[in-house]
Motif scaffolding. Structure first.
Motif, PDB file in Angstrom:
ATOM      1  N   PRO A 133      25.761  31.139 -48.135  1.00  0.00           N
ATOM      2  CA  PRO A 133      24.429  32.042 -47.758  1.00  0.00           C
ATOM      3  C   PRO A 133      23.230  31.406 -48.111  1.00  0.00           C
ATOM      4  CG  PRO A 133      25.750  32.762 -49.759  1.00  0.00           C
ATOM      5  CD  PRO A 133      26.389  31.534 -49.218  1.00  0.00           C
ATOM      6  N   LEU A 134      23.802  30.551 -49.316  1.00  0.00           N
ATOM      7  CA  LEU A 134      22.288  29.381 -49.419  1.00  0.00           C
ATOM      8  C   LEU A 134      21.771  28.585 -48.320  1.00  0.00           C
ATOM      9  CD1 LEU A 134      19.787  28.307 -51.808  1.00  0.00           C
ATOM     10  CD2 LEU A 134      20.964  27.544 -53.156  1.00  0.00           C
TER      11      LEU A 134
ATOM     12  N   PRO B 105      17.030  39.377 -42.798  1.00  0.00           N
ATOM     13  CA  PRO B 105      17.665  38.623 -42.371  1.00  0.00           C
ATOM     14  C   PRO B 105      18.025  37.105 -43.388  1.00  0.00           C
ATOM     15  CG  PRO B 105      17.056  38.668 -40.674  1.00  0.00           C
ATOM     16  CD  PRO B 105      15.541  39.727 -40.864  1.00  0.00           C
ATOM     17  N   LEU B 106      16.655  37.026 -44.233  1.00  0.00           N
ATOM     18  CA  LEU B 106      16.874  35.799 -45.095  1.00  0.00           C
ATOM     19  C   LEU B 106      17.185  36.731 -46.085  1.00  0.00           C
ATOM     20  CD1 LEU B 106      12.950  34.006 -43.894  1.00  0.00           C
ATOM     21  CD2 LEU B 106      15.913  33.642 -43.386  1.00  0.00           C
TER      22      LEU B 106
ATOM     23  N   GLU C  45      25.432  33.160 -59.309  1.00  0.00           N
ATOM     24  CA  GLU C  45      25.512  34.721 -60.981  1.00  0.00           C
ATOM     25  C   GLU C  45      26.956  34.994 -60.887  1.00  0.00           C
ATOM     26  OE1 GLU C  45      23.915  37.926 -60.349  1.00  0.00           O
ATOM     27  OE2 GLU C  45      21.966  37.359 -60.750  1.00  0.00           O
ATOM     28  N   ALA C  46      28.053  34.319 -60.248  1.00  0.00           N
ATOM     29  CA  ALA C  46      29.437  33.931 -60.185  1.00  0.00           C
ATOM     30  C   ALA C  46      29.960  32.990 -61.055  1.00  0.00           C
ATOM     31  CB  ALA C  46      29.781  34.341 -58.782  1.00  0.00           C
TER      32      ALA C  46
ATOM     33  N   LEU D 157      20.027  36.744 -51.582  1.00  0.00           N
ATOM     34  CA  LEU D 157      20.678  38.318 -52.132  1.00  0.00           C
ATOM     35  C   LEU D 157      21.974  37.656 -52.224  1.00  0.00           C
ATOM     36  CD1 LEU D 157      20.988  40.734 -53.867  1.00  0.00           C
ATOM     37  CD2 LEU D 157      21.667  42.338 -51.860  1.00  0.00           C
ATOM     38  N   GLN D 158      22.954  37.362 -51.343  1.00  0.00           N
ATOM     39  CA  GLN D 158      24.561  36.482 -51.366  1.00  0.00           C
ATOM     40  C   GLN D 158      24.038  35.475 -51.793  1.00  0.00           C
ATOM     41  OE1 GLN D 158      26.116  36.257 -47.508  1.00  0.00           O
ATOM     42  NE2 GLN D 158      24.996  38.087 -46.920  1.00  0.00           N
ATOM     43  N   ALA D 159      23.400  34.054 -52.029  1.00  0.00           N
ATOM     44  CA  ALA D 159      23.184  33.001 -52.458  1.00  0.00           C
ATOM     45  C   ALA D 159      22.831  33.801 -54.663  1.00  0.00           C
ATOM     46  CB  ALA D 159      22.033  32.119 -52.126  1.00  0.00           C
TER      47      ALA D 159
END
Length: 440
Positions: free
Chosen positions: A11-12, A72-73, A85-86, A78-80
């Motif tokens: 995503p990033l 959309p950005l 964090e994971a 948020l996904q990035a």
């Protein structure tokens, strides 16, 4: 989009690609984006090109400046953040040293879509083996690999850059110890720093032979700039284990290859790319990226054709011309002028050469080549006092990154070192060095 391994896109990477594409679509400069967003140059540059995740506020400000829907950005952002964090909290930080290098080399980058696609296709389809990118100095090897790791932060990487070497600094990108330390801590979460060079060599050699549980890509730029250049000899297996792809780059040296220094041959390389000069379409893209007054010139076919003719497609020369076009220094009326950034770049090349040419024999070799243009190995042994067939290879190795070597075929004679011909790797370097040496 996919990540090259059959999964969802990073995503990033997609977030930053959307931001860059939108800026290119609007044809506005970084300065305009910064002013409209109310953000500093470093913040905007890192948000568009850096390896880290920008803040939510930065994404909103950039969406407003680029006149695009922020939703959309923000979903990608948020996904990035969740993906970041994971990750393991102790993810290696050594490679952060290269953030500025990556930013500088990808700020104006175009014309290498085919090469990038070929590398990603190799990684996806073969999943193991060597990729070797070769080109003349200044032809964009580092930029290509910097763009690759910018788009794929999961890749491990190290840039062996003389330009980013600092005297007395705590991290020397050309030092074998720092190269191995940087890559080992990225490849092995259990790696403990400070074991010394011998210990690092053993660890790195073992890591290069260990099968990977998940696909792993290692990018090692400018292997010819390692000090000493043959330090990786015997550390890289001729056949990599399953799941490991190693992307290497080095300066083109004519009929000689810097693969020799690391004990690899062309037969060991699964994909060999040789970078040529940029075409006119790449110049158009660069002018659009630069924004400012360059954006208007991108639509002038005659100007682009003249610019391509003047630069001969040399990527480093093109970059300086584009920067001058953006600020209005370069126009339709003076396209043949020498770009303002060229002298500083060549000064840097001279400084790098000065670091290598520390013997009296080096100075004599360079002086004779500057005057004659091309000389055979036999000529050099005759002309340079102290240079013999015994020490020829060891002395030339220290300056070979600035030279091309060509094997001359002589009828009725077997090939040997004396028949090889040497010249400077780039005509612009030779002309500049001649001027500094006072040679007409």
């Amino acid at each position: 989009m996919t990540d090259g391994r059959g999964g969802a896109a990073w995503p990033l990477e997609e977030l930053k690609l959307l931001l860059r594409d939108r800026r290119a679509e609007l044809g506005i400069s970084m300065r305009v984006v910064e002013r409209s967003a109310g953000l500093g140059h470093t913040t905007v540059s890192k948000a568009l090109n850096g390896p880290g995740v920008p803040t939510r506020a930065t994404v909103i400000a950039l969406a407003k400046a680029l006149r695009t829907d922020p939703e959309p950005l923000l979903r990608l952002h948020l996904q990035a953040v969740e993906q970041q964090e994971a990750r393991a909290p102790d993810e290696p930080l050594t490679r952060d040293f290269f953030s500025d290098l990556i930013e500088q080399h990808t700020r104006l980058f175009a014309g290498r879509r085919n090469e990038s696609a070929a590398i990603m296709e190799f990684i996806r389809d073969r999943a193991t083996g060597y990729v070797f990118v070769e080109a003349l100095s200044g032809y964009g090897k580092t930029s290509l690999l910097a763009d690759l790791v910018r788009q794929h932060p999961e890749f491990r990487y190290h840039f062996i850059s003389q330009a980013y070497r600092r005297r007395g600094g705590g991290f020397d990108p050309t030092s074998p110890e720092d190269v191995l330390e940087c890559l080992s801590e990225q490849l092995d979460p259990a790696h403990v720093r400070g074991g010394g060079l011998k210990s690092l060599e053993r660890q790195f050699h073992a890591l290069m032979k260990r099968p990977r549980q998940e696909p792993t890509v290692v990018v090692l730029d400018a292997i010819d700039e390692l000090e000493p250049p043959d330090q990786l000899r015997t550390l890289l297996p001729r056949r990599l284990p399953e799941g490991l792809v190693l992307v290497l780059s080095g300066r083109a040296q004519g009929d000689r290859s810097c693969l020799d220094d690391i004990a690899l041959s062309p037969a060991d390389v699964g994909l060999h790319l040789r970078l040529a000069g940029l075409d006119e379409q790449a110049l158009v893209e660069l002018l659009q990226m630069a924004g400012g007054k360059a954006a208007g010139l991108a639509r002038d076919e005659d100007f682009v054709a003249q610019m391509h003719s003047v630069s001969a497609g040399d990527p480093f020369y093109v970059r300086f011309l584009v920067e001058d076009a953006a600020t209005g220094v370069l126009t339709r009326d003076n396209v043949e002028r020498v770009p303002t950034g060229l002298e500083g770049y060549l000064d840097q090349q001279l400084e790098q050469l000065n670091r290598s040419a520390h013997r009296a024999e080096h100075v004599e070799i360079l002086g004779f080549l500057l005057e004659a243009g091309t000389l055979s190995g036999m000529d050099l042994c005759t002309l340079v006092e102290g240079l013999t067939w015994l020490n020829f290879n060891s002395i030339l190795r220290e300056i070979h990154r600035f030279l091309l070597v060509h094997r001359r075929v002589v009828p009725s004679l077997a090939p040997h070192r004396g028949n090889e011909e040497y010249s400077f790797c780039h005509a612009r370097f030779r002309e500049y060095f001649q001027g500094r040496a006072g040679i007409g």
